[in-house]
Write an enzyme that holds these catalytic residues in place. Structure first.
Site, PDB file in Angstrom:
ATOM      1  N   ALA A  62      76.429 -11.414  93.512  1.00  0.00           N
ATOM      2  CA  ALA A  62      75.241 -11.793  94.425  1.00  0.00           C
ATOM      3  C   ALA A  62      75.574 -12.404  95.595  1.00  0.00           C
ATOM      4  O   ALA A  62      75.103 -11.969  96.754  1.00  0.00           O
ATOM      5  CB  ALA A  62      74.289 -12.629  93.688  1.00  0.00           C
ATOM      6  N   ILE A 117      68.853 -19.738  95.746  1.00  0.00           N
ATOM      7  CA  ILE A 117      68.529 -18.465  94.762  1.00  0.00           C
ATOM      8  C   ILE A 117      67.652 -17.466  95.279  1.00  0.00           C
ATOM      9  O   ILE A 117      66.724 -17.609  96.202  1.00  0.00           O
ATOM     10  CB  ILE A 117      67.555 -19.493  93.607  1.00  0.00           C
ATOM     11  CG1 ILE A 117      68.256 -20.719  93.103  1.00  0.00           C
ATOM     12  CG2 ILE A 117      66.792 -18.388  92.539  1.00  0.00           C
ATOM     13  CD1 ILE A 117      69.706 -20.126  92.328  1.00  0.00           C
ATOM     14  N   ASN A 125      66.505 -14.917  93.806  1.00  0.00           N
ATOM     15  CA  ASN A 125      65.145 -14.286  93.069  1.00  0.00           C
ATOM     16  C   ASN A 125      64.944 -15.340  92.231  1.00  0.00           C
ATOM     17  O   ASN A 125      65.855 -15.378  90.979  1.00  0.00           O
ATOM     18  CB  ASN A 125      65.269 -12.715  92.739  1.00  0.00           C
ATOM     19  CG  ASN A 125      64.042 -12.427  91.924  1.00  0.00           C
ATOM     20  OD1 ASN A 125      63.383 -13.202  91.266  1.00  0.00           O
ATOM     21  ND2 ASN A 125      63.622 -11.164  92.098  1.00  0.00           N
ATOM     22  N   THR A 135      64.648 -13.315  88.202  1.00  0.00           N
ATOM     23  CA  THR A 135      65.941 -12.848  87.789  1.00  0.00           C
ATOM     24  C   THR A 135      66.975 -13.959  87.617  1.00  0.00           C
ATOM     25  O   THR A 135      67.788 -14.035  86.547  1.00  0.00           O
ATOM     26  CB  THR A 135      66.655 -11.780  88.763  1.00  0.00           C
ATOM     27  OG1 THR A 135      66.853 -12.175  89.944  1.00  0.00           O
ATOM     28  CG2 THR A 135      65.539 -10.649  88.807  1.00  0.00           C
ATOM     29  N   GLN A 177      68.995 -15.056  84.150  1.00  0.00           N
ATOM     30  CA  GLN A 177      70.348 -15.244  83.891  1.00  0.00           C
ATOM     31  C   GLN A 177      70.598 -16.320  83.289  1.00  0.00           C
ATOM     32  O   GLN A 177      71.403 -16.607  82.222  1.00  0.00           O
ATOM     33  CB  GLN A 177      70.997 -15.421  85.350  1.00  0.00           C
ATOM     34  CG  GLN A 177      71.215 -14.303  86.101  1.00  0.00           C
ATOM     35  CD  GLN A 177      72.570 -13.573  86.026  1.00  0.00           C
ATOM     36  OE1 GLN A 177      72.843 -13.249  84.457  1.00  0.00           O
ATOM     37  NE2 GLN A 177      73.260 -13.500  86.985  1.00  0.00           N
ATOM     38  N   GLY A 232      75.660 -16.439  87.232  1.00  0.00           N
ATOM     39  CA  GLY A 232      75.895 -15.665  86.007  1.00  0.00           C
ATOM     40  C   GLY A 232      76.753 -16.498  84.827  1.00  0.00           C
ATOM     41  O   GLY A 232      76.371 -16.312  83.720  1.00  0.00           O
ATOM     42  N   GLU A 233      77.710 -17.298  85.480  1.00  0.00           N
ATOM     43  CA  GLU A 233      78.904 -17.765  84.688  1.00  0.00           C
ATOM     44  C   GLU A 233      78.342 -19.098  84.374  1.00  0.00           C
ATOM     45  O   GLU A 233      78.311 -19.376  83.069  1.00  0.00           O
ATOM     46  CB  GLU A 233      80.102 -17.657  85.101  1.00  0.00           C
ATOM     47  CG  GLU A 233      80.732 -16.650  85.724  1.00  0.00           C
ATOM     48  CD  GLU A 233      81.471 -15.631  84.935  1.00  0.00           C
ATOM     49  OE1 GLU A 233      81.980 -15.867  83.809  1.00  0.00           O
ATOM     50  OE2 GLU A 233      81.599 -14.474  85.355  1.00  0.00           O
TER      51      GLU A 233
END
Lengths: 328, 773
Positions: B525, B659, B661, B664, B668, B734-735
């Site tokens: 992203a 951020i 969105n 979404t 995550q 994500g992580e």
């Protein structure tokens, strides 16, 4: 998966005739267990005889109790008002099993014949006495965390029936109606349907070649009306029981008039405990009685390296189930 | 237009808004094409035959029966697999291929190194015929005693001493940890044991290889890294990169297992070349446990030294784990201890043992996720020992500068995360004492843990074509793991172009498109949004250049630096009445469209460029440490008689920079937290010690959480733009979503029961009884 012939049938007579012609063939209803095993080459059948169109449905009150056709689906039986009212433990055992999708597919007859979830059975690369008689049982000293502690043998410690429904049926003295290739029916109590592994764990039940389960009848009883099924597992749904208990109590003025106790997840076959029932019957419905009954139920347990916890867990599960049903 | 300034949100813009997925409709109607869903003419099907032993040699392999089956086109074994221009079977070979994680390719010899190693590939005209023929391949073995894991009696544990692959696994020492530990008022030492975890994405590994010419191949593959797969395959096949095309339009989850190139993709590609028809190979669920790596089984010991007031003096981390016969790979768990808290003395070291198992790989926050179990459970144990509130001990050790480097943070909203999370959760009402809060029969416990993950350096390119009719096409080779890349990039492009989202089409997942980094390490992203943003800045600059030279434009002869963009118009800053829509300009110029390209860096490289650009002679700007942060709060209810643990409440508050969105992004964080709940309470791949083979390798045996295991989850973001990380100010989420989650659950179980379970997963057998586990 091997190539096979698929033959739909619409009568028991035709189904059993086909089976007689091809003894290596097998019946298929919901296929929820059969296809899984075929896909990983655990079993091979030259022919699948589809019995879904056979007239083996219906849930009806009879003189002997509630008769459930073998092709009724788990979800339909679990949600049926007569089952919910008269045999809450049976309803709960069905609705706590598998997933919604599987319950919508799986038949009652097929459910009683599901195969073990032992990891060594489920992978053809391992030796397994149940799958290949005489090949050995690595579970004895291997990953036996989930396996049985009652009714075990040096040849096998797997739960022949890993599910839930039979545990509840066992508690309430259900009777199976079987039909053979000649169209002859016989009635077999579920208490003598499953066979302990002993030295022949590949022999799992008393069905004769080609014989079909056509119905299950559960006698009416007060202890069945006041019953429950408690299942303990490693996730909240879609998992097999580490330990489960189907119990029913008929309590009058604080005293237990009759009791039924069966355990799942801990026996090589669904495990009825006459020892526990004996302690419960005539005794006051107290925690002390329940604990004594639970201790008696597990007295013969033979845990292996990784499943010793089941002795305590099964007792606690049984005590909790008895408490739950005593207070309803 | 001036040179690419950092992104600024526009009024009424969609960046950050909880926009629904632009690909949602295609997915729920089955129109989204996954790798296995390209119905090419003459498609054939491959099936793998795998070894039933873990160590030894093939004595014989008889393919005659398989070849006799109708429809079977070929059976490949080590005796007839087409030759590769480069194999990964040496470390040098693997490094030459670059994207290959494992220094071993099956079917290149007769040796068996791990159970379920592929030994034959069958190709047939239908899937059913291929799978049946694979079962008919007859194999005999000469069997040897395998090593199952680092815990096995026959395992040899050693210090990799810098020999590690990707993570060097060198011992790291800061300060004087031994002396400071000896001098510390309080010490805690604890060992945490973790089983193998498997990623288990919904979509299995899948490949269709289609040779369109003898020297040109298109590979539809379920990969997180289109460009890396392309270059790796090109090296293996001995083709120029341009002649290998990799396409991945949709992925059904990856979590790291689809980051690298794995053998099945190579085998399918080689088989397709040999049979002269497209070949499809989809791994079975069982094969998913032995084809794309896993998180290695491991144990980690943390030693904490502290002052009486809870201030840390020492952190020592030691890890032991299992690696494969060829590679030395381990997640670097100790790394996170070096930056998470202000602690002057630190040490981290690794030991590994080779076993008969395939090489383990990246799994969501590799290193940080398990490392945070040691750090966050260890700190919880220290807090309990000192009688301190777990949040209070974290605040007392709050790091205002990066303790590992002494650098300031690029941004750090962790204190705000703590405060907001504690408020949402009601943390102040927590009893200090464990095992005292009840809900009927159930014990109630509250736990929390900090999350953090680096902004890893990455670079990627994008191309934007803006049409005179007011539509735009945005392209990069990036992939969408299912997390929302399609959606968030469309939002960024729409805002930067001043167009509605419906007018922007974002195309990804094709190595023919401008190269973007893999979806992994939380860089997608950040990097892709920045490169698209910069490509659009390039478009506006080109439009400005056209306008100021166009005598009919209101902006004729304006200085480009005086022109700004407003929505879809160019505007003269000093006199906003002078303005022009890009469409009018393009039409007048006779241009159907205009294209721009953008190259973005994220992380260290972006900052280095900014510093170099900004630096005036004689000044020196400080480098910054770049991390995402956050906190997870968890409530569990434990049945002390049955040993069952249920998560009943969850609050996450995260600082991930901008951020893109909020919907979404929330998904995550929820996904990462559920993965953590799974690892904490139920996930583990079991292995038979004697056979070195898994005993629960399917989704009935390997428990991932189901809906009934998960409560409603509350997620908030401390929304902040980080100017030092990349043009968009995105740090990535994500992580970091998973980091700390396992510890939050484990700490809650301790608070509920008073018992520390240090072996994962925390299943009923470990909760029952009074034994320490």
């Amino acid at each position: 998966m091997n190539n096979f012939t698929y033959t739909p049938t619409n009568s028991a007579k035709e189904a059993t005739r086909l089976r007689r012609e091809t003894p290596a063939a097998t019946y298929v209803a919901g296929a929820t267990t059969l296809l899984d095993m075929m896909k990983v080459n655990l079993v091979e059948y030259p022919q699948l005889i589809d019995i879904n169109a056979l007239p083996l449905t219906g849930i009806e009150q009879t003189a002997n109790g509630l008769r459930i056709g073998a092709l009724e689906r788990m979800s339909d039986v679990g949600e049926h008002r007569l089952v919910v009212a008269q045999y809450p433990a049976v309803s709960e055992s069905l609705l706590l099993a598998a997933s919604a999708q599987l319950r919508n597919m799986a038949s009652i007859g097929g459910n009683l014949l599901q195969r073990t979830r032992c990891g060594y059975f489920r992978d053809a690369a391992f030796p397994c006495n149940k799958r290949v008689p005489g090949s050995g049982c690595p579970a004895q000293h291997g990953d036996n965390h989930g396996l049985a502690i009652l009714g075990t043998s040096e040849a096998c410690i797997a739960q022949t029936y890993p599910g839930d429904l039979s545990v509840a049926l066992l508690a309430f003295d259900a009777v199976l109606t079987l039909e053979n290739a000649k169209g002859k029916q016989r009635r077999v109590p579920i208490t003598s349907f499953y066979v302990l592994p002993g030295q022949t764990p590949h022999q799992e039940n008393i069905l004769e070649p080609g014989e079909l389960i056509v119905a299950v009848t559960i006698p009416a009883a007060e202890h069945a009306r006041r019953s429950t099924y408690l299942k303990v597992r490693e996730r909240t749904s879609y998992a097999y029981a580490l330990a489960s208990a189907a119990v029913g109590l008929d309590v009058q003025a604080g005293t237990i008039r009759s009791a039924r106790v069966a355990l799942g997840g801990v026996g090589t076959i669904p495990w009825r405990s006459p020892e526990a029932e004996k302690i419960l019957t005539g005794a006051p419905a107290t925690d002390e009685t329940f604990r004594a009954a639970a201790a008696a139920a597990l007295r013969g347990a033979q845990p292996r390296e990784h499943n010793g916890y089941k002795v305590q867990l099964a007792q606690n599960t049984l005590v909790r189930a008895l408490q739950n049903v005593a207070t309803t | 237009m001036t040179d690419s300034p950092a992104f600024e949100p526009s009024k009424g813009g969609v960046v950050g808004q909880p926009v629904n997925r632009v690909d949602g409709h295609a997915k729920v109607t089955g129109q989204a094409q996954y790798a296995a869903e390209y119905l090419l003419p003459n498609l054939t099907y491959a099936a793998l035959k795998t070894s039933s032993i873990a160590k030894g040699r093939l004595k014989s392999i008889d393919t005659a029966a398989a070849l006799r089956e109708p429809g079977v086109l070929a059976v490949f074994t080590h005796e007839n697999l087409p030759k590769m221009a480069q194999t990964p079977n040496t470390l040098a070979g693997k490094y030459a291929i670059y994207g290959m994680h494992m220094a071993f390719m099956p079917l290149t010899g007769n040796e068996i190194f791990y159970s379920a190693q592929p030994v034959a590939v069958v190709v047939a005209d239908t899937f059913e015929r291929a799978t049946q023929a694979a079962a008919l391949v007859q194999v005999t073995y000469e069997e040897a005693r395998p090593v199952a894991s680092y815990q096995s009696a026959n395992a040899e544990v050693f210090d990799p001493n810098g020999q590690g692959y990707v993570f060097d696994l060198k011992k790291v020492v800061r300060g004087n940890p031994q002396a400071s530990l000896a001098a510390s008022a309080v010490q805690v030492k604890a060992t945490y044991v973790h089983p193998i975890n498997h990623h288990n994405p919904m979509e299995p590994g899948a490949t269709i290889a289609h040779w369109e010419a003898p020297d040109r191949v298109t590979v539809y593959d379920s990969t997180q890294a289109v460009a890396m797969a392309q270059s790796s395959l090109a090296t293996i096949l001995g083709l120029p990169q341009e002649q290998v095309r990799v396409v991945t339009k949709f992925i059904g989850g990856g979590f790291g297992c689809k980051f690298n190139l794995w053998p099945h993709t190579v085998l399918a590609t080689l088989a397709a070349k040999a049979v002269g028809r497209p070949v499809k190979l989809v791994l079975t669920r069982q094969q998913m446990f032995t084809s794309l790596g896993h998180r290695e089984d491991q144990e980690q010991t943390i030693t904490l030294g502290a002052r009486q007031d809870g201030k840390l003096t020492t952190l020592i981390h030691e890890k032991t784990s299992t690696t494969s016969p060829w590679d030395i790979f381990a997640e670097p768990n100790g790394a996170i201890l070096n930056w998470l808290y202000a602690c002057p003395n630190y040490q981290s070291s690794h030991r590994v043992a080779r076993a008969n198992v395939m090489t383990s790989t990246y799994m969501r926050a590799p290193g940080e996720s398990p490392g945070s179990v040691a750090m966050e459970c260890g700190l919880d144990e220290l807090a309990a020992k000192l009688g301190l509130d777990p949040l209070e001990i974290r605040l007392r050790n709050y790091a205002n500068l990066d303790p590992g480097t002494g650098q300031p943070w690029s941004s750090k909203g962790l204190k705000e995360c703590y405060a907001r999370g504690a408020e949402l959760f009601g943390w102040s009402k927590r009893s200090l004492e464990p095992g005292v809060t009840r809900d009927g029969r159930l014990l109630v416990g509250w736990g929390m843990a900090t999350a953090s993950y680096p902004v890893r350096p990455a670079q990627g390119r994008a191309r934007v074509r803006l049409y005179a009719d007011g539509h735009a096409l945005v392209q990069t080779s990036a992939t969408d793991l299912g997390t929302g890349t399609y959606t968030v990039i469309t939002q960024v492009a729409a805002d930067a172009l001043g167009l509605p989202m419906a007018n922007v089409r974002f195309e990804l997942g094709d190595s023919n498109l401008p190269t973007a980094p893999a979806s992994g390490s939380s860089v997608a992203a950040a990097t892709v949004s920045s490169s698209v943003y910069l490509a659009i800045q390039d478009v506006w600059q080109r439009l400005t250049a056209l306008a100021v030279r166009d005598s009919q434009s209101p902006l004729f002869k304006a200085l480009p630096a005086d022109v700004v963009r407003e929505q879809d118009q160019l505007v003269l800053k000093k006199n906003p009445s002078k303005r022009e829509k890009f469409s009018a300009l393009l039409q007048r110029q006779g241009l159907a469209d205009i294209e721009g390209v953008g190259n973005s860096k994220s992380g260290e490289g972006y900052e280095a460029d900014q510093i170099a650009f900004d630096n005036k002679p004689g000044t020196k700007q400080t480098k910054r440490s770049m991390y995402s942060f956050g906190v997870h709060f968890c409530e569990v209810k434990v049945d002390p008689d049955l040993g069952t643990v249920h998560v009943t409440r969850w609050v996450s508050v995260m600082d991930g920079g901008r951020i893109l969105n909020s919907k979404t992004a929330r998904s995550q964080i929820i996904g990462g937290s559920i993965m953590g709940i799974g690892a904490a309470l139920m996930e583990g791949t079991n292995r038979d010690e004697q056979y070195a083979r898994y005993t629960n390798a399917d989704l009935a045996g390997y428990h991932v959480p189901i809906n009934a295991d998960i409560p409603d989850m509350q997620v908030e973001f401390i929304d902040g733009h980080d100017p030092y990380v990349n043009a968009m100010g995105v740090k990535g989420i994500g992580e970091v979503a998973m980091v700390g989650t396992v510890a939050a659950v484990a700490n809650a179980v301790y608070h509920a029961t008073g018992k520390r379970v240090r072996s994962f997963p925390i299943v009923p057998s470990k909760v029952l009884g009074s034994d320490a586990v």
